[in-house]
Design a protein around this motif. Structure first.
Motif, PDB file in Angstrom:
ATOM      1  N   ASP A 142       0.831  -1.207   0.000  1.00 44.64           N
ATOM      2  CA  ASP A 142       0.000   0.000   0.000  1.00 44.64           C
ATOM      3  C   ASP A 142       0.865   1.257   0.000  1.00 44.64           C
ATOM      4  OD1 ASP A 142      -2.139  -1.756   0.144  1.00 44.64           O
ATOM      5  OD2 ASP A 142      -2.616  -1.289   2.245  1.00 44.64           O
ATOM      6  N   ALA A 143       1.928   1.262   0.791  1.00 43.82           N
ATOM      7  CA  ALA A 143       2.823   2.426   0.851  1.00 43.82           C
ATOM      8  C   ALA A 143       3.458   2.685  -0.506  1.00 43.82           C
ATOM      9  CB  ALA A 143       3.893   2.215   1.921  1.00 43.82           C
ATOM     10  N   PHE A 144       3.880   1.627  -1.197  1.00 41.11           N
ATOM     11  CA  PHE A 144       4.467   1.782  -2.524  1.00 41.11           C
ATOM     12  C   PHE A 144       3.435   2.384  -3.485  1.00 41.11           C
ATOM     13  CE2 PHE A 144       5.785   0.452  -6.745  1.00 41.11           C
ATOM     14  CZ  PHE A 144       7.143   0.715  -6.724  1.00 41.11           C
ATOM     15  N   GLY A 145       2.212   1.883  -3.446  1.00 34.79           N
ATOM     16  CA  GLY A 145       1.152   2.409  -4.307  1.00 34.79           C
ATOM     17  C   GLY A 145       0.885   3.885  -4.043  1.00 34.79           C
ATOM     18  N   ARG A 146       0.866   4.277  -2.762  1.00 37.21           N
ATOM     19  CA  ARG A 146       0.630   5.688  -2.434  1.00 37.21           C
ATOM     20  C   ARG A 146       1.798   6.557  -2.909  1.00 37.21           C
ATOM     21  NH1 ARG A 146      -1.267   3.267   2.189  1.00 37.21           N
ATOM     22  NH2 ARG A 146       0.637   3.770   3.331  1.00 37.21           N
ATOM     23  N   VAL A 147       3.012   6.120  -2.663  1.00 37.53           N
ATOM     24  CA  VAL A 147       4.188   6.919  -3.045  1.00 37.53           C
ATOM     25  C   VAL A 147       4.275   7.079  -4.557  1.00 37.53           C
ATOM     26  CG1 VAL A 147       6.728   6.882  -3.099  1.00 37.53           C
ATOM     27  CG2 VAL A 147       5.526   6.439  -0.968  1.00 37.53           C
ATOM     28  N   THR A 148       3.957   6.039  -5.309  1.00 35.39           N
ATOM     29  CA  THR A 148       4.047   6.107  -6.764  1.00 35.39           C
ATOM     30  C   THR A 148       2.739   6.596  -7.403  1.00 35.39           C
ATOM     31  OG1 THR A 148       3.424   3.773  -6.997  1.00 35.39           O
ATOM     32  CG2 THR A 148       5.787   4.293  -6.885  1.00 35.39           C
ATOM     33  N   ASP A 178      -0.013   5.071  -7.720  1.00 31.87           N
ATOM     34  CA  ASP A 178      -0.634   3.993  -8.495  1.00 31.87           C
ATOM     35  C   ASP A 178      -1.491   3.199  -7.522  1.00 31.87           C
ATOM     36  OD1 ASP A 178      -1.366   1.853 -10.063  1.00 31.87           O
ATOM     37  OD2 ASP A 178       0.664   1.293 -10.626  1.00 31.87           O
ATOM     38  N   ILE A 179      -2.758   3.519  -7.457  1.00 29.80           N
ATOM     39  CA  ILE A 179      -3.629   2.927  -6.430  1.00 29.80           C
ATOM     40  C   ILE A 179      -4.491   1.794  -6.996  1.00 29.80           C
ATOM     41  CG2 ILE A 179      -3.621   4.924  -4.902  1.00 29.80           C
ATOM     42  CD1 ILE A 179      -6.332   5.719  -6.184  1.00 29.80           C
ATOM     43  N   ASP A 180      -3.893   0.990  -7.836  1.00 30.78           N
ATOM     44  CA  ASP A 180      -4.567  -0.139  -8.473  1.00 30.78           C
ATOM     45  C   ASP A 180      -5.090  -1.095  -7.392  1.00 30.78           C
ATOM     46  OD1 ASP A 180      -5.187  -2.560  -9.757  1.00 30.78           O
ATOM     47  OD2 ASP A 180      -3.639  -2.262 -11.261  1.00 30.78           O
ATOM     48  N   PRO A 181      -6.417  -1.371  -7.394  1.00 32.70           N
ATOM     49  CA  PRO A 181      -6.978  -2.239  -6.352  1.00 32.70           C
ATOM     50  C   PRO A 181      -6.469  -3.686  -6.419  1.00 32.70           C
ATOM     51  CG  PRO A 181      -8.629  -1.738  -8.013  1.00 32.70           C
ATOM     52  CD  PRO A 181      -7.436  -0.863  -8.308  1.00 32.70           C
ATOM     53  N   MET A 182      -5.954  -4.114  -7.569  1.00 38.09           N
ATOM     54  CA  MET A 182      -5.399  -5.470  -7.645  1.00 38.09           C
ATOM     55  C   MET A 182      -4.215  -5.619  -6.678  1.00 38.09           C
ATOM     56  SD  MET A 182      -4.086  -7.664 -10.926  1.00 38.09           S
ATOM     57  CE  MET A 182      -2.704  -6.618 -11.312  1.00 38.09           C
ATOM     58  N   HIS A 183      -3.561  -4.507  -6.383  1.00 39.01           N
ATOM     59  CA  HIS A 183      -2.427  -4.526  -5.472  1.00 39.01           C
ATOM     60  C   HIS A 183      -2.815  -4.082  -4.059  1.00 39.01           C
ATOM     61  CE1 HIS A 183       0.246  -5.105  -8.880  1.00 39.01           C
ATOM     62  NE2 HIS A 183      -0.359  -4.102  -9.491  1.00 39.01           N
ATOM     63  N   ASP A 205      -6.174  -3.573  -2.632  1.00 35.92           N
ATOM     64  CA  ASP A 205      -7.472  -3.886  -2.025  1.00 35.92           C
ATOM     65  C   ASP A 205      -7.655  -5.408  -1.977  1.00 35.92           C
ATOM     66  OD1 ASP A 205     -10.174  -4.381  -1.455  1.00 35.92           O
ATOM     67  OD2 ASP A 205     -10.866  -2.637  -2.602  1.00 35.92           O
ATOM     68  N   PRO A 206      -7.362  -6.041  -0.826  1.00 41.33           N
ATOM     69  CA  PRO A 206      -7.434  -7.498  -0.731  1.00 41.33           C
ATOM     70  C   PRO A 206      -8.800  -8.076  -1.119  1.00 41.33           C
ATOM     71  CG  PRO A 206      -6.260  -6.629   1.156  1.00 41.33           C
ATOM     72  CD  PRO A 206      -6.826  -5.441   0.415  1.00 41.33           C
ATOM     73  N   GLU A 207      -9.884  -7.414  -0.752  1.00 40.43           N
ATOM     74  CA  GLU A 207     -11.223  -7.920  -1.080  1.00 40.43           C
ATOM     75  C   GLU A 207     -11.455  -7.871  -2.600  1.00 40.43           C
ATOM     76  OE1 GLU A 207     -14.700  -9.816  -0.596  1.00 40.43           O
ATOM     77  OE2 GLU A 207     -13.176  -9.484   0.926  1.00 40.43           O
ATOM     78  N   TYR A 208     -11.084  -6.768  -3.206  1.00 43.76           N
ATOM     79  CA  TYR A 208     -11.202  -6.644  -4.660  1.00 43.76           C
ATOM     80  C   TYR A 208     -10.369  -7.728  -5.341  1.00 43.76           C
ATOM     81  CZ  TYR A 208     -10.646  -4.866  -9.390  1.00 43.76           C
ATOM     82  OH  TYR A 208     -10.626  -4.757 -10.758  1.00 43.76           O
ATOM     83  N   ALA A 209      -9.137  -7.903  -4.893  1.00 46.86           N
ATOM     84  CA  ALA A 209      -8.235  -8.880  -5.509  1.00 46.86           C
ATOM     85  C   ALA A 209      -8.782 -10.302  -5.375  1.00 46.86           C
ATOM     86  CB  ALA A 209      -6.844  -8.781  -4.889  1.00 46.86           C
ATOM     87  N   ARG A 210      -9.399 -10.622  -4.225  1.00 41.98           N
ATOM     88  CA  ARG A 210      -9.992 -11.953  -4.047  1.00 41.98           C
ATOM     89  C   ARG A 210     -11.086 -12.212  -5.086  1.00 41.98           C
ATOM     90  NH1 ARG A 210      -8.675 -11.339   1.182  1.00 41.98           N
ATOM     91  NH2 ARG A 210     -10.489 -10.158   1.842  1.00 41.98           N
ATOM     92  N   LYS A 211     -11.871 -11.180  -5.379  1.00 42.49           N
ATOM     93  CA  LYS A 211     -13.023 -11.337  -6.277  1.00 42.49           C
ATOM     94  C   LYS A 211     -12.671 -11.164  -7.760  1.00 42.49           C
ATOM     95  CE  LYS A 211     -16.453  -9.771  -2.929  1.00 42.49           C
ATOM     96  NZ  LYS A 211     -17.390  -8.695  -2.577  1.00 42.49           N
ATOM     97  N   HIS A 212     -11.736 -10.273  -8.070  1.00 38.39           N
ATOM     98  CA  HIS A 212     -11.549  -9.866  -9.462  1.00 38.39           C
ATOM     99  C   HIS A 212     -10.173 -10.123 -10.056  1.00 38.39           C
ATOM    100  CE1 HIS A 212     -15.409  -7.863  -9.151  1.00 38.39           C
ATOM    101  NE2 HIS A 212     -14.987  -7.259  -8.058  1.00 38.39           N
ATOM    102  N   SER A 213      -9.208 -10.369  -9.230  1.00 38.11           N
ATOM    103  CA  SER A 213      -7.844 -10.554  -9.740  1.00 38.11           C
ATOM    104  C   SER A 213      -7.642 -11.986 -10.224  1.00 38.11           C
ATOM    105  CB  SER A 213      -6.839 -10.254  -8.618  1.00 38.11           C
ATOM    106  OG  SER A 213      -5.559 -10.731  -8.962  1.00 38.11           O
ATOM    107  N   PRO A 214      -6.866 -12.180 -11.270  1.00 40.40           N
ATOM    108  CA  PRO A 214      -6.559 -13.552 -11.706  1.00 40.40           C
ATOM    109  C   PRO A 214      -5.683 -14.299 -10.692  1.00 40.40           C
ATOM    110  CG  PRO A 214      -5.304 -11.960 -12.988  1.00 40.40           C
ATOM    111  CD  PRO A 214      -6.248 -11.175 -12.133  1.00 40.40           C
TER     112      PRO A 214
END
Length: 156
Positions: free
Chosen positions: A30-36, A38-43, A45-54
């Motif tokens: 999360d810290a890397f995403g905020r600093v860069t 890039d707030i991609d939920p695949m990285h 948001d654990p709930e989003y990733a469980r449902k939508h990520s490959p």
């Protein structure tokens, strides 16, 4: 581990480092995403990733995995001609391939092989290494990167 240029020349084609295993937590992703920014939920948001990520879970950003090379290679120190400590500066990358994502909390490490050592006209050296980041328990690596360091004298 400390290497002088003469030793490095004799090690071209050989593996000189297998780093310790490390892992990164969701907070670190999360810290890397905020600093860069890039707030991609695949990285992030654990709930989003469980449902939508490959991948069924969050994974490190590819560039986050690549950025860990500095840490994973930190046990290596280089000495310039005459034994002077040299500055190993990031000169660039020739080739990077992101092969497999690193899952949150998975352990990974780096294997470093010296590809070439070339002296420049100014007396500095370009050290090219191949780095393979492995994920524990997986056959395919996370990434393979050909990384170039510029070794210059401390007093330069």
């Amino acid at each position: 581990m400390e290497y002088d240029v003469e030793t490095l020349l004799s090690l071209v084609g050989q593996e000189i480092l297998v780093s310790d295993w490390i892992s990164l937590s969701q907070d670190e992703i999360d810290a890397f995403g905020r600093v860069t920014r890039d707030i991609d939920p695949m990285h992030m948001d654990p709930e989003y990733a469980r449902k939508h990520s490959p991948f069924g879970q969050t994974v490190l950003f590819g560039f986050q995995t690549l950025s860990m090379l500095s840490h994973l290679c930190s046990p290596i120190r280089y000495r310039h001609d005459g034994g002077a400590i040299g500055y190993d500066l990031n000169y660039g990358l020739n080739r990077v391939r992101f092969i497999s994502p690193v899952p949150v909390n998975a352990r990974f490490r780096n294997r470093m092989t010296i590809k070439s050592v070339e002296q420049r006209e100014d007396g500095a050296y370009l050290i090219t290494s191949e780095n393979t980041i492995e994920i524990e328990g997986q056959e395919r690596p996370a990434l393979v990167a050909e990384w170039i360091g510029l070794l210059s004298r401390e007093d330069a």
